[in-house]
Scaffold this motif. Structure first.
Motif, PDB file in Angstrom:
ATOM      1  N   SER A 148       0.640  -1.377   0.124  1.00 19.77           N
ATOM      2  CA  SER A 148      -0.175  -0.052   0.058  1.00 19.77           C
ATOM      3  C   SER A 148       0.751   1.406  -0.128  1.00 19.77           C
ATOM      4  O   SER A 148       0.321   2.490  -0.472  1.00 19.77           O
ATOM      5  CB  SER A 148      -0.984   0.078   1.266  1.00 19.77           C
ATOM      6  OG  SER A 148      -0.318  -0.030   2.263  1.00 19.77           O
ATOM      7  N   GLN A 149       1.929   1.020   0.251  1.00 20.64           N
ATOM      8  CA  GLN A 149       3.040   2.274   0.388  1.00 20.64           C
ATOM      9  C   GLN A 149       3.749   2.167  -0.891  1.00 20.64           C
ATOM     10  O   GLN A 149       4.584   3.384  -1.198  1.00 20.64           O
ATOM     11  CB  GLN A 149       4.080   2.139   1.501  1.00 20.64           C
ATOM     12  CG  GLN A 149       3.373   2.260   2.991  1.00 20.64           C
ATOM     13  CD  GLN A 149       4.280   1.762   3.948  1.00 20.64           C
ATOM     14  OE1 GLN A 149       5.634   1.650   3.593  1.00 20.64           O
ATOM     15  NE2 GLN A 149       4.087   1.993   5.239  1.00 20.64           N
ATOM     16  N   ARG A 150       3.587   1.453  -1.723  1.00 21.95           N
ATOM     17  CA  ARG A 150       4.419   1.614  -3.268  1.00 21.95           C
ATOM     18  C   ARG A 150       3.410   2.328  -4.368  1.00 21.95           C
ATOM     19  O   ARG A 150       2.277   2.251  -4.171  1.00 21.95           O
ATOM     20  CB  ARG A 150       4.598   0.274  -3.643  1.00 21.95           C
ATOM     21  CG  ARG A 150       5.604  -0.493  -2.918  1.00 21.95           C
ATOM     22  CD  ARG A 150       6.119  -1.799  -3.374  1.00 21.95           C
ATOM     23  NE  ARG A 150       6.604  -1.598  -4.758  1.00 21.95           N
ATOM     24  CZ  ARG A 150       6.798  -2.907  -5.411  1.00 21.95           C
ATOM     25  NH1 ARG A 150       6.217  -3.895  -5.045  1.00 21.95           N
ATOM     26  NH2 ARG A 150       7.138  -2.551  -6.827  1.00 21.95           N
ATOM     27  N   THR A 151       4.183   2.830  -5.196  1.00 20.38           N
ATOM     28  CA  THR A 151       3.567   3.258  -6.657  1.00 20.38           C
ATOM     29  C   THR A 151       4.344   3.083  -7.890  1.00 20.38           C
ATOM     30  O   THR A 151       5.537   2.873  -7.864  1.00 20.38           O
ATOM     31  CB  THR A 151       3.654   5.069  -6.087  1.00 20.38           C
ATOM     32  OG1 THR A 151       2.888   5.392  -5.423  1.00 20.38           O
ATOM     33  CG2 THR A 151       3.128   5.557  -7.662  1.00 20.38           C
ATOM     34  N   ILE A 152       3.439   2.390  -8.722  1.00 21.35           N
ATOM     35  CA  ILE A 152       3.771   1.888  -9.975  1.00 21.35           C
ATOM     36  C   ILE A 152       3.299   2.785 -11.048  1.00 21.35           C
ATOM     37  O   ILE A 152       2.176   2.708 -11.276  1.00 21.35           O
ATOM     38  CB  ILE A 152       3.734   0.171 -10.190  1.00 21.35           C
ATOM     39  CG1 ILE A 152       4.664  -0.549  -8.853  1.00 21.35           C
ATOM     40  CG2 ILE A 152       4.321  -0.187 -11.233  1.00 21.35           C
ATOM     41  CD1 ILE A 152       4.289  -1.899  -9.049  1.00 21.35           C
ATOM     42  N   LEU A 157      -0.658   1.808  -5.315  1.00 23.14           N
ATOM     43  CA  LEU A 157      -1.090   0.517  -5.365  1.00 23.14           C
ATOM     44  C   LEU A 157      -2.080   0.470  -3.958  1.00 23.14           C
ATOM     45  O   LEU A 157      -2.071   1.074  -3.180  1.00 23.14           O
ATOM     46  CB  LEU A 157       0.163  -0.567  -4.979  1.00 23.14           C
ATOM     47  CG  LEU A 157       0.951  -0.542  -6.088  1.00 23.14           C
ATOM     48  CD1 LEU A 157       2.076  -1.894  -5.744  1.00 23.14           C
ATOM     49  CD2 LEU A 157       0.546  -0.760  -7.354  1.00 23.14           C
ATOM     50  N   GLN A 158      -3.117  -0.380  -4.373  1.00 20.61           N
ATOM     51  CA  GLN A 158      -4.196  -0.846  -3.418  1.00 20.61           C
ATOM     52  C   GLN A 158      -4.373  -2.024  -3.159  1.00 20.61           C
ATOM     53  O   GLN A 158      -5.201  -2.797  -4.104  1.00 20.61           O
ATOM     54  CB  GLN A 158      -5.633  -0.198  -4.056  1.00 20.61           C
ATOM     55  CG  GLN A 158      -5.601   1.543  -3.749  1.00 20.61           C
ATOM     56  CD  GLN A 158      -6.935   2.204  -4.436  1.00 20.61           C
ATOM     57  OE1 GLN A 158      -7.609   1.450  -4.960  1.00 20.61           O
ATOM     58  NE2 GLN A 158      -7.000   3.375  -4.040  1.00 20.61           N
ATOM     59  N   PRO A 159      -3.695  -2.765  -2.374  1.00 18.12           N
ATOM     60  CA  PRO A 159      -3.570  -4.176  -2.158  1.00 18.12           C
ATOM     61  C   PRO A 159      -5.092  -4.520  -1.787  1.00 18.12           C
ATOM     62  O   PRO A 159      -5.701  -3.930  -0.921  1.00 18.12           O
ATOM     63  CB  PRO A 159      -2.785  -4.541  -1.465  1.00 18.12           C
ATOM     64  CG  PRO A 159      -2.276  -3.332  -0.459  1.00 18.12           C
ATOM     65  CD  PRO A 159      -2.622  -2.266  -1.320  1.00 18.12           C
TER      66      PRO A 159
END
Length: 226
Positions: A148-152, A157-159
């Motif tokens: 949830s802390q990552r951006t691609i 991102l929304q797990p």
């Protein structure tokens, strides 16, 4: 008008001179026009053949794409693939694809592709120290927090938890995966095992995602670690 051979005068439409020389190209008789017409007629079959060849090529292209779409959208055309570490239901007739590296530490176990979708399976194995840590923490909750802390590709991102899996989705631009588009939608699902983390990544054209969504999750739900 005069005959080029003997110089005798010629009349309009005359085909031969009295000396026997053919002069229809000078007098503009009907036979000369017929020769030109015959040349034009010979060009017509060539044009028709070219059009037919182009039509056949286009038909073959659409048949190939249509076949793969049919295999994706009809469950009776699916098959189960068995690997030493996993099994999974996928569309039948998929080719072995180019290995896709899912993450730095992951080992790719299988890659399956056709003109509509691509499915890659990889595993990240835990060392003894990581396995010890996992016994003392809720690794599933930790994985959700980290994702949830990552951006691609500018997408945060929304797990999402779904049964045994945790999945994320994001867009990607590439011409190397789906041949008829450079805009794909990626669905990445994580499956936690005792000593490893398995990832299944499925790619499809961004415009086709909502048509294929239910099938994608049916394939993911079928994934099983041995």
């Amino acid at each position: 008008m005069q005959c080029p051979r003997c110089g005798n005068p010629l009349s309009s439409g005359q085909t031969f001179c009295l000396c026997g020389c053919r002069v229809d190209h000078i007098t503009g008789s009907g036979n000369g026009s017929s020769v030109k017409a015959a040349r034009g007629i010979r060009v017509v079959p060539i044009v028709i053949i070219a059009v037919l060849v182009l039509a056949v090529l286009c038909a073959c292209f659409w048949v190939i794409l249509g076949r793969d779409r049919y295999l994706v959208t009809h469950e009776n055309q699916w098959e189960t693939v068995y690997h030493a570490e996993y099994s999974m239901t996928i569309p039948s007739g998929m080719r072995d694809g180019t290995v896709i590296q899912l993450s730095g530490d992951a080992q790719t176990l299988g890659c399956y592709t056709n003109n509509e979708v691509c499915i890659a399976v990889a595993v990240t194995r835990f060392n003894k120290e990581q396995q010890t840590i996992m016994q003392n923490v809720d690794f599933r909750a930790l994985l959700i927090e980290q994702l949830s802390q990552r951006t691609i590709n500018d997408t945060k991102l929304q797990p999402v938890e779904r049964g045994r899996m945790i999945y994320i989705q994001y867009p990607r631009e590439t011409t190397a995966i789906i041949p008829h588009t450079d805009r794909v939608k990626v669905t990445n699902a994580c499956f936690l095992a005792d000593t490893a983390l398995y990832e299944v990544e499925i790619y499809c054209a961004e415009n086709d995602y909502y048509d294929y969504e239910s099938y994608i999750f049916a394939w993911l739900d079928s994934f099983s670690v041995h």
